[in-house]
Design a protein around this motif. Structure first.
Motif, short mmCIF file in Angstrom:
data_model
loop_
_atom_site.label_atom_id
_atom_site.label_comp_id
_atom_site.label_asym_id
_atom_site.label_seq_id
_atom_site.Cartn_x
_atom_site.Cartn_y
_atom_site.Cartn_z
N ASP A 30 23.79 -37.22 -11.96
CA ASP A 30 24.28 -38.00 -13.10
C ASP A 30 25.35 -37.17 -13.77
O ASP A 30 25.09 -36.36 -14.64
CB ASP A 30 23.12 -38.29 -14.06
CG ASP A 30 23.56 -38.73 -15.44
OD1 ASP A 30 24.44 -39.60 -15.50
OD2 ASP A 30 23.02 -38.21 -16.44
N ILE A 31 26.59 -37.33 -13.30
CA ILE A 31 27.66 -36.41 -13.71
C ILE A 31 28.72 -37.13 -14.51
O ILE A 31 28.84 -38.37 -14.46
CB ILE A 31 28.29 -35.72 -12.47
CG1 ILE A 31 29.00 -36.73 -11.54
CG2 ILE A 31 27.22 -34.97 -11.70
CD1 ILE A 31 30.45 -36.95 -11.78
N SER A 32 29.50 -36.37 -15.25
CA SER A 32 30.67 -36.94 -15.90
C SER A 32 31.85 -35.98 -15.74
O SER A 32 31.68 -34.76 -15.78
CB SER A 32 30.42 -37.22 -17.39
OG SER A 32 30.15 -36.03 -18.09
N VAL A 33 32.99 -36.56 -15.53
CA VAL A 33 34.26 -35.83 -15.50
C VAL A 33 35.27 -36.68 -16.25
O VAL A 33 35.02 -37.85 -16.53
CB VAL A 33 34.74 -35.58 -14.04
CG1 VAL A 33 33.77 -34.68 -13.29
CG2 VAL A 33 34.94 -36.90 -13.29
N PRO A 34 36.42 -36.11 -16.62
CA PRO A 34 37.45 -36.97 -17.22
C PRO A 34 37.74 -38.16 -16.32
O PRO A 34 37.75 -38.03 -15.09
CB PRO A 34 38.66 -36.03 -17.32
CG PRO A 34 38.06 -34.66 -17.43
CD PRO A 34 36.84 -34.70 -16.55
N VAL A 35 37.93 -39.32 -16.92
CA VAL A 35 38.16 -40.54 -16.12
C VAL A 35 39.26 -40.32 -15.10
O VAL A 35 39.14 -40.74 -13.93
CB VAL A 35 38.50 -41.72 -17.06
CG1 VAL A 35 38.92 -42.95 -16.25
CG2 VAL A 35 37.31 -42.05 -17.95
N SER A 36 40.33 -39.64 -15.49
CA SER A 36 41.45 -39.42 -14.58
C SER A 36 41.08 -38.56 -13.38
O SER A 36 41.77 -38.58 -12.35
CB SER A 36 42.61 -38.76 -15.34
OG SER A 36 42.17 -37.55 -15.94
N ALA A 37 39.98 -37.79 -13.49
CA ALA A 37 39.58 -36.89 -12.41
C ALA A 37 38.58 -37.50 -11.44
O ALA A 37 38.22 -36.88 -10.44
CB ALA A 37 38.98 -35.61 -13.01
N ILE A 38 38.13 -38.72 -11.71
CA ILE A 38 37.12 -39.34 -10.84
C ILE A 38 37.59 -39.47 -9.39
O ILE A 38 36.84 -39.13 -8.46
CB ILE A 38 36.67 -40.69 -11.42
CG1 ILE A 38 35.69 -40.44 -12.58
CG2 ILE A 38 36.02 -41.57 -10.36
CD1 ILE A 38 35.19 -41.67 -13.26
N PRO A 39 38.81 -39.93 -9.12
CA PRO A 39 39.23 -40.00 -7.71
C PRO A 39 39.21 -38.65 -7.01
O PRO A 39 38.77 -38.55 -5.86
CB PRO A 39 40.64 -40.58 -7.80
CG PRO A 39 40.67 -41.35 -9.08
CD PRO A 39 39.82 -40.54 -10.01
N ASP A 40 39.66 -37.60 -7.69
CA ASP A 40 39.63 -36.26 -7.10
C ASP A 40 38.20 -35.81 -6.84
O ASP A 40 37.89 -35.24 -5.79
CB ASP A 40 40.34 -35.26 -8.01
CG ASP A 40 41.84 -35.46 -8.05
OD1 ASP A 40 42.37 -36.09 -7.12
OD2 ASP A 40 42.47 -35.00 -9.02
#
Length: 468
Positions: free
Chosen positions: A347-357
């Motif tokens: 159950d992780i979170s990253v900046p939205v812009s980093a999701i594809p990476d």
């Protein structure tokens, strides 16, 4: 122990104290079946005063306490340890809506109210309580607060931390702090309620909360959209927010493996679109004006997305029933996974812009070691929170794979950390991620957390073995 049980029964009544194995069993295993603990007793208070009396009795006897809501958590945070030295305090009887103040856009609910009951109480006052989870019929408000629950509408309304105006808490020494102020502005020092939101019962027992309400939307528009890849999904989110503004209430990403499991295991589920697509998003808009205008706004946005290559196909719900069918596909993913078998969950979170990476780089790293790994990725792309779950199709292979959980976690969580993300977005820490949390938190953060714990719970009696 007999003296302790008798003292607890004197407070709440003998019928609300359980100490035999059979009656305690439902409280001692978590929803996923991963953790099973033992307890001296299970006690079910019916009021704040009874809860305070229970805490004082246990504290005097130096017996630890494990608060529990609906027992729907995914990290073992509400399950006692195997040592059997705790009393489990179930808050389910404290299930009253105390007040609904529509003019102030607030209500006060006790910790044992289900999330669905709070939603219904708000609706009765022509208001909205926007927190929405798949388990809303069984999860309890106290647990939602203690885990800082998120769900599908964080995009517009924020998570539980942003929806709590005040709390009532029984402290580890049995004192009651009544912080049930339904104020938007209170600049009189430390915001103490924030200590207990997300603390998983390690600093005290939340008994009630003042919650923030909103005007109830009169119209919603819902669509299931196929996108070519995760980068297109992120760009579609930007397009949606540019064109529709704050009307965008939910934006859920669903990978093909997640959808396939729902179609396989959940009866009466149907794919919304023809053909096979690797990625889908479930989009919802809400507003006060008529549904036809909102549908038109969503349809025009999706048409623009298809024209620009951000979407390849879509279905806009033509009825409430069809919208619910779309949501049922999303909400049943966890249940379908449970039926399929054990998986390694994140159950992780990253900046939205980093999701594809994150998706691309993590998949490459995992498949380099396990080429046949099955990646079930889905979640709240609108706020950067993904549920990233891994397994193998065959039971024997999967058992061997699950035994490598620590190695898998290192790949996933290291990638999250490299992208300035979090290893727990909305499920909490509990028992499952306690050691992982210590690995990724800085020493300064850990020291501050331990300092707060020692200050409020110097004897370590509140939910031991969790979080810190």
């Amino acid at each position: 122990m007999n003296d302790l049980v008798a003292a607890l029964a004197n407070v709440v009544g003998a019928q609300y104290v359980m100490h035999d194995s059979a009656s305690m069993a439902p409280y001692l295993t978590d929803w996923r079946g991963r953790y099973t603990g033992r307890a001296m007793a299970v006690v079910r208070p019916g009021s704040t005063q009874e809860t305070a009396d229970i805490v004082r009795i246990c504290a005097s006897a130096h017996v630890s306490m494990v608060p529990q809501g609906g027992n729907t958590g995914l990290c073992g945070g509400a399950t006692p340890l195997p040592d059997g030295g705790s009393v489990l305090v179930s808050m389910a009887r404290m299930n009253r809506i105390r007040t609904v103040d529509a003019a102030n856009n607030a209500l006060v609910a006790e910790a044992g109210c289900t999330l669905a009951a709070v939603q219904q109480a708000a609706e009765g006052g022509d208001r909205l309580f926007p927190l929405s989870l798949a388990s809303e019929g069984s999860c309890l408000v106290g647990g939602n607060i203690s885990t800082n629950a998120g769900g599908v509408q964080v995009l517009r309304y924020g998570n539980m931390r942003e929806l709590v105006l005040g709390v009532e808490v029984v402290l580890p020494d049995g004192r009651v702090w009544n912080g049930l102020r339904s104020l938007r502005k209170d600049n009189t020092g430390y915001d103490l309620k924030q200590l207990f939101i997300g603390a998983e019962g390690t600093l005290g027992i939340v008994t009630a909360a003042a919650l923030k309400l909103f005007p109830r939307p009169q119209a919603t528009a819902t669509a299931w959209v196929a996108v070519p890849d995760a980068r297109a999904a992120v760009d579609l989110l930007s397009l949606l927010r540019d064109r529709c503004g704050e009307r965008a209430t939910a934006f859920e990403l669903v990978g093909r493996s997640a959808l396939d499991l729902v179609l396989k295991h959940i009866p009466a589920m149907r794919a919304p679109l023809a053909g096979a697509h690797d990625w889908h998003v479930l989009v919802e808009l809400a507003d006060a004006f008529d549904g036809e205008a909102l549908d038109g706004m969503l349809e025009r946005t999706i048409a623009a997305a298809i024209d620009s290559g951000l979407a390849v196909d879509a279905a806009v719900a033509a009825s409430i029933a069809q919208a619910r069918a779309f949501w049922a596909l999303r909400e049943n993913i966890s249940e379908a996974q449970k039926i399929e078998g054990v998986s390694i969950k994140h159950d992780i979170s990253v900046p939205v812009s980093a999701i594809p990476d994150f998706l691309q780089q993590t998949q490459q790293a995992l498949m380099a070691l396990w080429p046949d790994v099955r990646i079930v990725a889905f979640g709240h792309l609108g706020d950067g929170n993904l549920h990233y779950n891994l397994s193998k199709p065959g039971a024997v292979d999967n058992a061997e794979f699950v035994a490598r959980t620590q190695d898998v976690n290192r790949i996933v969580h290291d990638r999250v950390a490299a992208l300035n993300g979090s290893i727990s977005a909305e499920h909490g820490i509990g028992q499952l991620k306690r050691e992982e949390n210590a690995r990724y938190k800085s020493e300064v953060e850990l020291d501050l957390m331990r300092t707060v714990k020692r200050a409020l719970d110097p004897h370590g009696l509140m939910n031991p073995g969790k979080v810190v």
